[in-house]
Write a protein that holds these residues in place. Sequence first.
Motif, PDB file in Angstrom:
ATOM      1  N   LEU A   1      45.109  35.909  17.686  1.00  0.00           N
ATOM      2  CA  LEU A   1      44.098  34.846  17.601  1.00  0.00           C
ATOM      3  C   LEU A   1      43.716  34.590  16.147  1.00  0.00           C
ATOM      4  CD1 LEU A   1      41.937  35.877  20.686  1.00  0.00           C
ATOM      5  CD2 LEU A   1      43.210  33.729  20.426  1.00  0.00           C
ATOM      6  N   ALA A   2      43.544  35.676  15.387  1.00  0.00           N
ATOM      7  CA  ALA A   2      43.213  35.524  13.973  1.00  0.00           C
ATOM      8  C   ALA A   2      44.353  34.803  13.257  1.00  0.00           C
ATOM      9  CB  ALA A   2      42.955  36.886  13.352  1.00  0.00           C
ATOM     10  N   CYS A   3      45.580  35.147  13.664  1.00  0.00           N
ATOM     11  CA  CYS A   3      46.778  34.545  13.079  1.00  0.00           C
ATOM     12  C   CYS A   3      46.795  33.027  13.316  1.00  0.00           C
ATOM     13  CB  CYS A   3      47.981  35.210  13.738  1.00  0.00           C
ATOM     14  SG  CYS A   3      49.509  35.124  12.837  1.00  0.00           S
ATOM     15  N   SER A   4      46.286  32.605  14.469  1.00  0.00           N
ATOM     16  CA  SER A   4      46.283  31.177  14.793  1.00  0.00           C
ATOM     17  C   SER A   4      45.168  30.443  14.049  1.00  0.00           C
ATOM     18  CB  SER A   4      46.081  30.987  16.304  1.00  0.00           C
ATOM     19  OG  SER A   4      44.719  31.212  16.651  1.00  0.00           O
ATOM     20  N   GLY A   5      44.273  31.198  13.429  1.00  0.00           N
ATOM     21  CA  GLY A   5      43.199  30.563  12.664  1.00  0.00           C
ATOM     22  C   GLY A   5      41.819  30.777  13.243  1.00  0.00           C
ATOM     23  N   ALA A   6      41.725  31.550  14.350  1.00  0.00           N
ATOM     24  CA  ALA A   6      40.407  31.796  14.954  1.00  0.00           C
ATOM     25  C   ALA A   6      39.568  32.698  14.054  1.00  0.00           C
ATOM     26  CB  ALA A   6      40.583  32.453  16.323  1.00  0.00           C
ATOM     27  N   GLU A   7      38.250  32.524  14.154  1.00  0.00           N
ATOM     28  CA  GLU A   7      37.308  33.355  13.397  1.00  0.00           C
ATOM     29  C   GLU A   7      36.338  33.980  14.399  1.00  0.00           C
ATOM     30  OE1 GLU A   7      37.158  33.834  10.092  1.00  0.00           O
ATOM     31  OE2 GLU A   7      38.715  32.385   9.491  1.00  0.00           O
ATOM     32  N   PRO A   8      35.875  35.210  14.121  1.00  0.00           N
ATOM     33  CA  PRO A   8      34.881  35.799  15.012  1.00  0.00           C
ATOM     34  C   PRO A   8      33.707  34.842  15.208  1.00  0.00           C
ATOM     35  CG  PRO A   8      35.620  37.418  13.410  1.00  0.00           C
ATOM     36  CD  PRO A   8      36.226  36.104  13.002  1.00  0.00           C
ATOM     37  N   GLY A   9      33.215  34.750  16.414  1.00  0.00           N
ATOM     38  CA  GLY A   9      32.117  33.834  16.696  1.00  0.00           C
ATOM     39  C   GLY A   9      32.581  32.521  17.290  1.00  0.00           C
ATOM     40  N   ASP A  10      33.863  32.191  17.114  1.00  0.00           N
ATOM     41  CA  ASP A  10      34.400  30.961  17.719  1.00  0.00           C
ATOM     42  C   ASP A  10      34.319  31.048  19.239  1.00  0.00           C
ATOM     43  OD1 ASP A  10      35.060  29.744  15.356  1.00  0.00           O
ATOM     44  OD2 ASP A  10      37.194  30.300  15.408  1.00  0.00           O
ATOM     45  N   MET A  11      34.364  29.883  19.868  1.00  0.00           N
ATOM     46  CA  MET A  11      34.411  29.869  21.331  1.00  0.00           C
ATOM     47  C   MET A  11      35.835  29.526  21.772  1.00  0.00           C
ATOM     48  SD  MET A  11      32.139  27.653  24.018  1.00  0.00           S
ATOM     49  CE  MET A  11      30.543  28.278  23.524  1.00  0.00           C
ATOM     50  N   ILE A  12      36.325  30.235  22.790  1.00  0.00           N
ATOM     51  CA  ILE A  12      37.695  30.006  23.276  1.00  0.00           C
ATOM     52  C   ILE A  12      37.676  29.686  24.762  1.00  0.00           C
ATOM     53  CG2 ILE A  12      38.090  32.503  23.666  1.00  0.00           C
ATOM     54  CD1 ILE A  12      41.053  32.016  23.003  1.00  0.00           C
ATOM     55  N   GLN A  13      38.473  28.692  25.138  1.00  0.00           N
ATOM     56  CA  GLN A  13      38.638  28.333  26.549  1.00  0.00           C
ATOM     57  C   GLN A  13      39.971  28.919  26.993  1.00  0.00           C
ATOM     58  OE1 GLN A  13      37.837  24.216  27.141  1.00  0.00           O
ATOM     59  NE2 GLN A  13      38.508  24.185  29.273  1.00  0.00           N
ATOM     60  N   VAL A  14      39.924  29.897  27.869  1.00  0.00           N
ATOM     61  CA  VAL A  14      41.174  30.526  28.318  1.00  0.00           C
ATOM     62  C   VAL A  14      41.608  29.871  29.627  1.00  0.00           C
ATOM     63  CG1 VAL A  14      42.346  32.661  28.938  1.00  0.00           C
ATOM     64  CG2 VAL A  14      40.596  32.689  27.150  1.00  0.00           C
ATOM     65  N   ALA A  15      42.556  28.957  29.504  1.00  0.00           N
ATOM     66  CA  ALA A  15      43.030  28.205  30.674  1.00  0.00           C
ATOM     67  C   ALA A  15      44.403  28.694  31.129  1.00  0.00           C
ATOM     68  CB  ALA A  15      43.042  26.711  30.362  1.00  0.00           C
ATOM     69  N   TYR A  16      44.747  29.917  30.783  1.00  0.00           N
ATOM     70  CA  TYR A  16      45.890  30.593  31.416  1.00  0.00           C
ATOM     71  C   TYR A  16      45.369  31.136  32.737  1.00  0.00           C
ATOM     72  CZ  TYR A  16      48.685  30.903  27.092  1.00  0.00           C
ATOM     73  OH  TYR A  16      49.421  30.626  25.986  1.00  0.00           O
ATOM     74  N   GLY A  17      46.275  31.306  33.711  1.00  0.00           N
ATOM     75  CA  GLY A  17      45.852  31.866  34.986  1.00  0.00           C
ATOM     76  C   GLY A  17      45.351  33.298  34.826  1.00  0.00           C
ATOM     77  N   TYR A  18      44.237  33.563  35.476  1.00  0.00           N
ATOM     78  CA  TYR A  18      43.736  34.939  35.530  1.00  0.00           C
ATOM     79  C   TYR A  18      44.278  35.557  36.805  1.00  0.00           C
ATOM     80  CZ  TYR A  18      40.266  34.627  31.740  1.00  0.00           C
ATOM     81  OH  TYR A  18      39.653  34.533  30.526  1.00  0.00           O
ATOM     82  N   GLY A  19      44.548  36.830  36.765  1.00  0.00           N
ATOM     83  CA  GLY A  19      45.049  37.482  37.963  1.00  0.00           C
ATOM     84  C   GLY A  19      46.249  38.329  37.628  1.00  0.00           C
ATOM     85  N   LEU A  20      47.224  38.317  38.537  1.00  0.00           N
ATOM     86  CA  LEU A  20      48.394  39.178  38.331  1.00  0.00           C
ATOM     87  C   LEU A  20      49.203  38.759  37.116  1.00  0.00           C
ATOM     88  CD1 LEU A  20      49.536  39.610  42.032  1.00  0.00           C
ATOM     89  CD2 LEU A  20      48.478  41.337  40.564  1.00  0.00           C
ATOM     90  N   PHE A  21      49.172  37.470  36.833  1.00  0.00           N
ATOM     91  CA  PHE A  21      49.815  36.915  35.648  1.00  0.00           C
ATOM     92  C   PHE A  21      49.076  37.453  34.415  1.00  0.00           C
ATOM     93  CE2 PHE A  21      49.830  33.006  32.807  1.00  0.00           C
ATOM     94  CZ  PHE A  21      51.146  33.136  32.405  1.00  0.00           C
ATOM     95  N   THR A  22      49.821  37.847  33.385  1.00  0.00           N
ATOM     96  CA  THR A  22      49.178  38.530  32.251  1.00  0.00           C
ATOM     97  C   THR A  22      48.475  37.590  31.273  1.00  0.00           C
ATOM     98  OG1 THR A  22      51.311  38.506  31.139  1.00  0.00           O
ATOM     99  CG2 THR A  22      50.688  40.553  32.255  1.00  0.00           C
ATOM    100  N   GLY A  23      48.751  36.284  31.379  1.00  0.00           N
ATOM    101  CA  GLY A  23      48.230  35.345  30.385  1.00  0.00           C
ATOM    102  C   GLY A  23      46.710  35.335  30.264  1.00  0.00           C
ATOM    103  N   GLY A  24      46.028  35.137  31.391  1.00  0.00           N
ATOM    104  CA  GLY A  24      44.579  34.985  31.363  1.00  0.00           C
ATOM    105  C   GLY A  24      43.865  36.221  30.837  1.00  0.00           C
ATOM    106  N   LEU A  25      44.103  37.346  31.500  1.00  0.00           N
ATOM    107  CA  LEU A  25      43.376  38.561  31.118  1.00  0.00           C
ATOM    108  C   LEU A  25      43.751  39.038  29.720  1.00  0.00           C
ATOM    109  CD1 LEU A  25      43.250  40.380  34.540  1.00  0.00           C
ATOM    110  CD2 LEU A  25      41.288  39.690  33.142  1.00  0.00           C
ATOM    111  N   GLY A  26      45.015  38.852  29.341  1.00  0.00           N
ATOM    112  CA  GLY A  26      45.430  39.278  27.999  1.00  0.00           C
ATOM    113  C   GLY A  26      44.645  38.563  26.922  1.00  0.00           C
ATOM    114  N   LEU A  27      44.596  37.235  27.009  1.00  0.00           N
ATOM    115  CA  LEU A  27      43.844  36.459  26.014  1.00  0.00           C
ATOM    116  C   LEU A  27      42.365  36.819  26.080  1.00  0.00           C
ATOM    117  CD1 LEU A  27      44.799  34.201  23.985  1.00  0.00           C
ATOM    118  CD2 LEU A  27      46.509  34.871  25.645  1.00  0.00           C
TER     119      LEU A  27
END
Lengths: 431, 143
Positions: A117-143
């Motif tokens: 996330l830092a690599c993409s340009g995020a800074e602590p305090g930013d707000m992130i919308q995680v629109a990967y699926g949450y659940g068995l798929f690793t995308g949502g929970l990982g982010l």
Amino acid sequence: MIWNEPVECASSTKIKDIQSRYLKKLVSNLWKNSPVYRSKLNAYGIKPAQIKSIDDIKRLPFTVKDDLRDSYPFGLFTNFDKTAEIHVSSGTTGNPTVVGYTKEDIKLWSEVIARSLACSGAEPGDMIQVAYGYGLFTGGLGLHYGALEMGLKVIPTSSGQTKRQLKLMTDFKPRILACTPSYALFMLDEARALGMDPRKSSWEIGVFGAEPWSESMRHQIEHSWNMLATDIYGLSEIIGPGVAQECTHKIGLHLQWDVFFPEVIDPKTGKEVKEGERGELVITTLTKQGIPLLRYRTRDIVTITYDKCQCGRTTPRISKILGRTDDMLIIRGINVFPSQIEYVLLKIEGTLPHYLLVVDRKNNLDILEVWVEVDEKMFSDEIKQLRAFENQIKKEIENVLGIDVLVKLVEPKTIERSEGKAKRVIDKRKI
Amino acid sequence: MTHIQLSIFLENKKGRLYDVCSFLGKQGINIRALTVAESDNFGVLRIVVKDPHHAAVVLKENGFVVHETEVVAVEVDDKPGGLSKVLEAISKHNINVEYMYGFVEPAIKKAMMIFRFDDPAKAVNALKEDKVRVVSKKDLGDL
């Protein structure tokens, strides 16, 4: 910012020391705790004492997806009692691929995603919308874990419900969006249909992954949403997203090599290719506890460079995924193998009918059609039976794949026969 | 007293019905009765012909998927209420109709109905009991 500068900007000598230390520990751990790996190492005539540095990794056996399948569900877990979380992705046939994380693994995952996330340009305090699926798929929970680690404000919208995604974006004004690139494009159409001006969205940074995408898709997303679109790479067998991530220069994905040791090999010979040449990415999870993997064949084709990046990081960079060494398809971020569909058809029919997978992208959403040739055995004079049959195939495929499919019964000989290997897939998507 | 109906799988694409019918025509096979049932992506053509076994063989030889189904042909008076008399008998004996279709024979001023029952043998007995005229193979073939 650089999340973990001492590691991400370390000299290659220092990294090599770290990697060597980790590898020695990993091999002796596997020898002690993994019957599967001990017999693999025995077969190669390797004792842990022979592994002295990271250079010795070339002597170790490869691991393939089938090893995970063959030891379903928990055979490759080296420390089952300490398992904290289990995720599941698609297997090549029958059983899904099961991956387990200990608490340390979740920490590791959080760390590599925070770096990403830092690599993409995020800074602590930013707000992130995680629109990967949450659940068995690793995308949502990982982010999610990584964003928490970094000190971001997380909106765990998960995938789908596009209108609500757009409303929350408009009202909360998150700076970062994480989802599949095709979903970012899909939301674009929806936003326009709602009369929104996408260029005025609050999103400044996108962390897009879980499927291959091209520079032209990047251009479209960046231009239409007026945001920076970066690529994140990962696979659940290794950890999920967070294996590699583009920085704001977008010249390759920084791979977290202190913990995920990369090799790029010729898939036929298994020998390393020259730097910059195309080959299959192979990864060793140097510090994972749940299911550590030695030289895991990702089947993803990439190139790698070890040159220092303009951003200051010394981590090697892989290209975008250039292809696959197998017939895996990625549909809406989900891995699909033709063999999975074959397995279902075989189970229903007793024999394998001729079938064809037709993949297309309509309104930026992937559509999978499964064409099945009708034969006398399955044919009936009653529409309701044929529909029930169609439905049974659909349900069972959806059960295995976890995504919607359209099943279409077709006349015999409709599907093209070719000499040798049957053509099983038509991918019409223009990525 | 039952007949063999041929069901032929049709993909939902232009000209498929024509293809089958013209093929049958070239083979000299005359269609006595026909109906098409359809779904979103496919259809089923159901036909009654004079020599169904022969027709099935040639159709299969030419790549069509064919299903042979036992059906019952019933004579119905070609006048108001004619069909209801038949249906009454069926319903009284608690017999299930999967589907049915009809055709009219102007030469003999009768209407014919083809019924697909879940239990054709039981249906034939029940219909006869109620004096409904079940058409024999010979009669249907001669029409």
